[in-house]
Design an enzyme around this catalytic site. Structure first.
Site, PDB file in Angstrom:
ATOM      1  N   HIS A 361     -90.624  35.213 -86.860  1.00 49.80           N
ATOM      2  CA  HIS A 361     -89.776  35.906 -87.819  1.00 49.80           C
ATOM      3  C   HIS A 361     -89.735  35.191 -89.166  1.00 49.80           C
ATOM      4  CE1 HIS A 361     -87.232  33.028 -85.651  1.00 49.80           C
ATOM      5  NE2 HIS A 361     -86.369  33.050 -86.641  1.00 49.80           N
ATOM      6  N   GLU A 367     -81.817  28.702 -91.918  1.00 49.63           N
ATOM      7  CA  GLU A 367     -81.469  28.206 -90.589  1.00 49.63           C
ATOM      8  C   GLU A 367     -81.667  26.693 -90.488  1.00 49.63           C
ATOM      9  OE1 GLU A 367     -83.784  30.261 -87.641  1.00 49.63           O
ATOM     10  OE2 GLU A 367     -83.736  32.120 -88.758  1.00 49.63           O
ATOM     11  N   TYR A 376     -85.315  23.212 -76.180  1.00 47.69           N
ATOM     12  CA  TYR A 376     -85.119  24.521 -76.797  1.00 47.69           C
ATOM     13  C   TYR A 376     -86.344  25.372 -76.489  1.00 47.69           C
ATOM     14  CZ  TYR A 376     -84.182  27.971 -80.444  1.00 47.69           C
ATOM     15  OH  TYR A 376     -83.935  29.132 -81.114  1.00 47.69           O
TER      16      TYR A 376
HETATM   17  O1  LIG Z   1     -85.511  30.250 -85.232  1.00 45.49           O
HETATM   18  C1  LIG Z   1     -84.819  29.947 -84.277  1.00 45.49           C
HETATM   19  O2  LIG Z   1     -85.226  29.293 -83.323  1.00 45.49           O
HETATM   20  C2  LIG Z   1     -83.394  30.491 -84.206  1.00 45.49           C
HETATM   21  C3  LIG Z   1     -83.428  31.884 -83.716  1.00 45.49           C
HETATM   22  C4  LIG Z   1     -83.248  32.148 -82.384  1.00 45.49           C
HETATM   23  C5  LIG Z   1     -83.355  33.436 -81.913  1.00 45.49           C
HETATM   24  O3  LIG Z   1     -83.155  33.674 -80.605  1.00 45.49           O
HETATM   25  C6  LIG Z   1     -83.659  34.474 -82.765  1.00 45.49           C
HETATM   26  C7  LIG Z   1     -83.803  34.223 -84.126  1.00 45.49           C
HETATM   27  C8  LIG Z   1     -83.698  32.928 -84.596  1.00 45.49           C
HETATM   28  O4  LIG Z   1     -83.828  32.662 -85.901  1.00 45.49           O
HETATM   29 FE   LIG Z   2     -85.154  31.474 -86.801  1.00 50.47          FE
END
Ligand SMILES: O=C(O)Cc1cc(O)ccc1O
Ligand SMILES: [Fe+2]
Length: 461
Positions: A361, A367, A376
């Site tokens: 994404h 973030e 994670y």
């Molecule tokens: O980027 C990341 O790890 C955080 C994140 C987790 C998720 O489940 C969906 C979008 C997001 O940005």
């Molecule tokens: Fe993310």
């Protein structure tokens, strides 16, 4: 001897020992934003009024507000403190050098639009932390990692790291720039606040309202963790919409302290004040921990993330992480937060025909992430407890190549993501890293390589 041992909580607060601990359990009052009343000495609270001509026990009434007087009732926060001397008895403040605790976008440096990641930040005494024979206390150990906004404009936030090994004996901190959301990662903390005591351990969080004076000591010598310094609107529980009246973080699981005044610490105290991005210090003969009773709804709080009622997909697809929001600091733009505090707690994954980790994404929100313990799911290897990552506005990111391969091929039986706790500070404002974050030695300069194995698998039929 650590200063907290000289604090006198109300008798009932030393009632029980938590299992496996020789630390007497503190007593708390439960509820987010509740109107509490508590007195360390019976009769210290005035009845039926806030500031009688002469307050009981000849204490000084003092009002601490956390919102404009005219804020809507649901957002209105204030507490009446009944103290041995009012906070105005301080003496003059002088500039205090703490060059690592920088503030707002102006305190950061330009960063390339690359994803950034940091190895675990060193504990004091570890080589990269620098040598200091006397050690370092909580306030001197704070380092800004990333920051946005402007504390003078009461907008934005900073993600800070702390790693200390010395108690704040004879010292206290008051932050007028922002509320402090403390996220312990290693080692339990004893928080001594004007309104009483809080013990927090990794997995729990503490929230100290803007303007509340407090001190932080480690239960066992040393501790490390993260802080969200929130310059904007105070954190509150998110709306639940169609989820209904229960779920996510439930209000009753937030715990406020009971009044406790430091009967023995009449001696001098150095108070560090942060205001306008700068730190100041004084030397005062009056302890700030002299509140004998208080009532109101502006309080320090603690919360155990194990109580978070996690909601997820029970059909297909990976939901947006907003379902994991514990607390939100809104802005005037509806649904677009100054900061969302989001956790990724243990949970079941049961979706059918679904790539279960986060999708690839590019997010308009920025973030910042940290890891308390475990792994994670999007980054099982390089994202380690005590480290951090930053994916700023529209910086592409997602599972590393190994996680993609594993999640694309695994049997989709119900799967428990267990023994894990990650979190995110998500902000509408782009973060600027501090110079120390980029040059202090913890930056993972090889981060982007975790995606280099993502091949073009396209098969034209
Ligand atoms: O980027 C990341 O790890 C955080 C994140 C987790 C998720 O489940 C969906 C979008 C997001 O940005
Ligand atoms: Fe993310």
């Amino acid at each position: 001897m650590n200063a907290p041992e000289t604090i006198t909580p109300t008798a009932a607060s030393t009632a029980a020992l938590p299992p496996g601990s020789d630390r007497p359990a503190l007593r708390y009052q439960s509820g987010f934003g509740n109107q509490f009343e508590t007195e360390a000495v019976p009769g210290a609270l005035p009845k039926g009024r806030n500031s009688p001509q002469r307050a009981p026990l000849d204490l000084y009434p003092e009002l601490l507000s956390g919102s404009a007087f005219t804020a809507p009732r649901v957002e209105n926060r204030r507490t009446w403190l009944y103290r041995r001397q009012p906070s105005v008895v301080t003496g003059a403040f002088h500039a205090y050098e703490q060059p690592f605790w920088t503030s707002g976008a102006a305190g950061g440096v330009a960063a390339p639009p690359d994803p950034l990641r940091w190895h675990p930040f060193p504990m004091p005494g570890e080589a990269a932390a620098g040598a200091s024979a006397q050690g370092v206390d909580f306030v001197d150990s704070i380092k800004t990692l990333v920051s946005n906004g402007d504390p003078d404009a009461q907008t934005g936030m900073a993600a800070l790291i702390y790693a200390f090994n010395r108690p704040m004996t004879g010292r206290a901190l008051m932050n007028a720039d922002g509320e402090m959301l403390i996220v312990p990662q290693q080692g339990g903390l004893r928080l001594v606040t004007e309104m009483g005591l809080l013990d927090v351990v990794p997995g729990e969080i503490a929230l100290i309202p803007r303007g509340v004076t407090f001190r932080v000591d480690a239960h066992d010598g040393a501790a490390r963790g993260y802080i969200c310094e929130n310059y904007g609107a105070a954190f509150r529980l998110p709306e639940l919409g169609p989820i209904g009246s229960n779920g996510l973080a439930n209000p009753r699981d937030f715990l406020a302290p009971v009044a406790a005044h430091d009967a023995h610490a009449d001696g001098p105290c150095e108070v560090i004040r942060k205001t306008g991005g700068a730190l100041w210090r004084n030397q005062q003969s009056v302890t700030p921990f002299n509140v004998v009773a208080w009532h109101g709804n502006l309080t320090p709080l603690k919360y155990d993330t194990a109580h978070f009622m996690t909601i997820g997909s029970i059909s297909f697809d990976h939901p947006d992480p907003s379902i994991f929001t514990v607390l939100t600091s809104p802005t005037d733009t509806h649904g677009t937060a100054n900061c969302d505090f989001v956790i990724f707690p243990p949970r079941w994954l049961v979706q059918e025909d679904t790539f279960r980790p986060p999708w690839y994404h590019r997010n308009v929100m920025s973030e910042f992430m940290g890891l308390i313990h475990g792994q994670y799911d999007a980054k099982p290897e390089g994202f380690r407890p005590g480290g951090a990552s930053l994916h700023n506005c529209l910086v592409p990111h997602g599972p590393d190549a190994d996680a993609f391969e594993a999640a694309s091929t695994r049997a989709l039986t119900p799967q428990k993501l267990d023994h894990t706790l990650a979190f995110m500070f998500e902000s509408r404002w782009r973060f600027r890293p501090s110079a120390w974050a980029l040059q202090g030695g913890s930056l993972d300069t090889n981060y982007a390589a975790c995606w280099s194995g993502l091949k073009d698998n396209f098969k034209a039929t």
